[in-house]
Scaffold this motif. Structure first.
Motif, PDB file in Angstrom:
ATOM      1  N   ASP A  25       0.855  -1.187   0.000  1.00  0.00           N
ATOM      2  CA  ASP A  25       0.000   0.000   0.000  1.00  0.00           C
ATOM      3  C   ASP A  25       0.891   1.238   0.000  1.00  0.00           C
ATOM      4  O   ASP A  25       1.330   1.706   1.054  1.00  0.00           O
ATOM      5  N   THR A  52       0.400   4.605  -1.045  1.00  0.00           N
ATOM      6  CA  THR A  52      -0.101   5.885  -0.538  1.00  0.00           C
ATOM      7  C   THR A  52      -0.392   5.814   0.958  1.00  0.00           C
ATOM      8  O   THR A  52      -0.145   6.775   1.690  1.00  0.00           O
ATOM      9  N   LEU A  66      -0.204   3.587  -8.629  1.00  0.00           N
ATOM     10  CA  LEU A  66      -0.523   3.908  -7.238  1.00  0.00           C
ATOM     11  C   LEU A  66      -1.910   3.398  -6.868  1.00  0.00           C
ATOM     12  O   LEU A  66      -2.114   2.789  -5.808  1.00  0.00           O
ATOM     13  N   SER A  94      -2.718   0.560  -3.936  1.00  0.00           N
ATOM     14  CA  SER A  94      -2.918   1.328  -2.707  1.00  0.00           C
ATOM     15  C   SER A  94      -4.385   1.438  -2.330  1.00  0.00           C
ATOM     16  O   SER A  94      -5.276   1.351  -3.180  1.00  0.00           O
TER      17      SER A  94
END
Length: 524
Positions: A259, A261, A426, A430
């Motif tokens: 993850d 972010t 991302l 995430s």
């Protein structure tokens, strides 16, 4: 991809043992000397409590967006800056080497400051500075000479600096899991505990409340001053260790299901929390010192930077009950905060060397550590060390690092078409997604602010020089040093990679963003 190329690949690439291990490493990197001696002074000089407003705005509009960008590039392209950026386009490899060499130079003088702190652990037991901490630091300890005077080796600094580099080489050579993770597990908790003890003791001292009022009392008129906002963005940028290779390299060792972010938010707010804690501890102590000297905090000298750590605080310790113990705790805090930050700087250099040469982690670490350590000892264990460090630090940070950030953001945001892919990456791995606002920050807001910081800082150095040093010295230690960095970045980009898979890496075969198993990753 041919079977021959596949067989040439190593079976595994180093990786963090878990997502928490990566988060601890990233926090340890972000929390460095600047959190303790830079943030309190910057906040005080730029509006006190009111500074928290531009600080938090800078955090959300620059700190986190660039941190996410670093994480995305490193995690997707699985390499240190030169190779990671080359995998986007070969034209960006010189920028990657610019970042790696900047980390090399910062490491050489950052270690010197750690060596000073290590020496001061011993000095604190005897309060060796006596009644004049400023003279002791500059004359008795550093034996500082003006530029142009033939330098001499300072034995105490040489020994402490050698100890620091021996520790760095050993931990770095042990690799990610046995070296860096072990160092982070030891130093980060120790740092937090030591500094909490200092803060708890500091707030009980007479005058501490006056110091805290000075720190937190807002000057709202400061919010109308553009320089306050520039200071906030500049501090966030440097504090987070972003856009010059560190977080990019660290994220390259993350496993696929990570993850990004979510980890970035934890790192950012942990760093910010420690800065506020440092501000409380520093200004409580300064309030006590002002009380003992029958003056105000505003009239004290040296409330930020090297002066705070090695002149103002020793003066304070001489006045403080139990000053020997507090001194040992304070300077150990500096050593612990700086050691893991230095390890993270060196990891950029080590990773870049390993990617280029195909050497093992241990061999790359020993080679990189010996070269950087030798430069560090030659330049900063002498009586000329303070002057060289002052100029090199100013130019490498305010020109070199900011230029690196601007070039990287403009290249990824405008010069290539990679930003949508990085956003998708991302979002695929995430829990906290980025969108158009993130792209806007990367492409417009952050580069605009960084360009202002770069132009104003560079123009000031061109017109006014720096620190009252002779022009020839600024030309050599400042501008010529940056020229050498640029030339070396280009030369290293032309040398051939030894690893056969360096050229044919295809992130699309590594990360299938349509595979739902990557989405909303919970970590390892």
């Amino acid at each position: 991809m041919t079977s021959q190329t596949q067989s040439a690949r190593p079976k595994t690439r180093e990786s963090w043992s878990s997502r928490p291990a990566f988060i601890i490493a990233a926090i340890s990197s972000a929390i460095g000397l600047g959190n303790i001696w830079r943030f309190p002074g910057v906040a005080y000089e730029n509006g006190g409590g009111a500074f928290l407003i531009p600080y938090l705005i800078a955090l959300f509009t620059a700190g986190l967006p660039i941190l996410f960008l670093d994480f995305a590039v490193g995690h997707r392209f699985r390499a240190a800056p030169p190779l990671a950026l080359r995998r986007i386009t070969k034209k960006l490899e010189p920028l990657g080497w610019w970042q790696a060499i900047i980390c090399f130079i910062i490491s050489s003088y950052y270690a010197a400051i750690l060596a000073w702190a290590l020496c001061y652990v011993w000095f604190s037991l005897r309060q060796s500075w006596g009644d004049d901490a400023a003279t002791f630091f500059a004359v008795d300890f550093l034996k500082a000479t003006d530029p142009g005077v033939t330098p001499t080796v300072v034995p105490a600094i040489f020994i402490c600096l050698a100890v620091i580099w021996a520790g760095i080489i050993i931990f770095a050579a042990l690799g990610l899991r046995k070296g860096l993770q072990l160092a982070n597990r030891i130093t980060l908790p120790a740092l937090v505990v030591l500094f909490l003890l200092i803060v708890i003791y500091g707030v009980t001292l007479p005058g501490a409340a006056d110091g805290l009022n000075t720190f937190f009392t807002p000057s709202w008129e400061a919010l109308a001053d553009p320089t306050v906002w520039i200071a906030a963005y500049g501090h966030i940028f440097f504090s987070f260790s972003i856009a010059f290779g560190i977080m990019l390299t660290y994220s390259s060792y993350l496993k696929k299901r990570s993850d990004l972010t979510g980890s970035g938010v934890v790192v950012a707010f942990s760093n910010t929390s420690f800065e506020l804690l440092a501000g409380v501890g520093v200004f409580a102590a300064l309030g006590f010192l002002a009380n003992r000297q029958a003056t105000t905090v505003a009239e004290l000298e040296g409330i930020t930077g090297v002066g705070l750590a090695f002149i103002t605080f020793p003066t304070l310790l001489s006045e403080m009950p139990g000053g020997q113990i507090v001194g040992v705790l304070f300077f150990l805090s500096l050593v612990f905060a700086g050691f893991t930050s230095l390890l993270s700087l060196m990891q950029v250099v080590i990773g870049s060397v390993a990617d280029k040469t195909g050497w093992s982690t241990a061999r790359s670490a020993i080679f990189s550590g010996l070269i950087t350590g030798a430069l560090s000892l030659v330049l900063y264990s002498t009586s000329a060390g303070l002057s060289i460090l002052d100029v090199v630090d100013a130019f490498i940070n305010n020109v070199g690092v900011v230029a690196s950030a601007i070039a990287m953001i403009l290249a990824l945001g405008w010069g290539t078409k990679i930003l949508p892919t990085l956003a998708a990456h991302l979002n695929a791995v995430s829990s906290l997604h980025v969108g158009r606002l993130w792209s806007l920050m990367i492409k417009v807001v952050t580069p605009a602010i960084l360009i202002v910081i770069f132009v104003t800082g560079t123009w000031s150095y061109i017109v006014d020089g720096y620190g009252g040093y002779p022009t020839w010295f600024i030309m050599v230690a400042g501008w010529a040093m940056l020229g050498v960095v640029a030339a070396a970045s280009l030369l290293l980009s032309f040398s051939r990679y030894r690893r056969p898979f360096a050229e044919d890496y295809d992130p699309e075969t590594q990360f299938d963003l349509t595979d739902t198993s990557y989405h909303h990753a919970k970590g390892d």
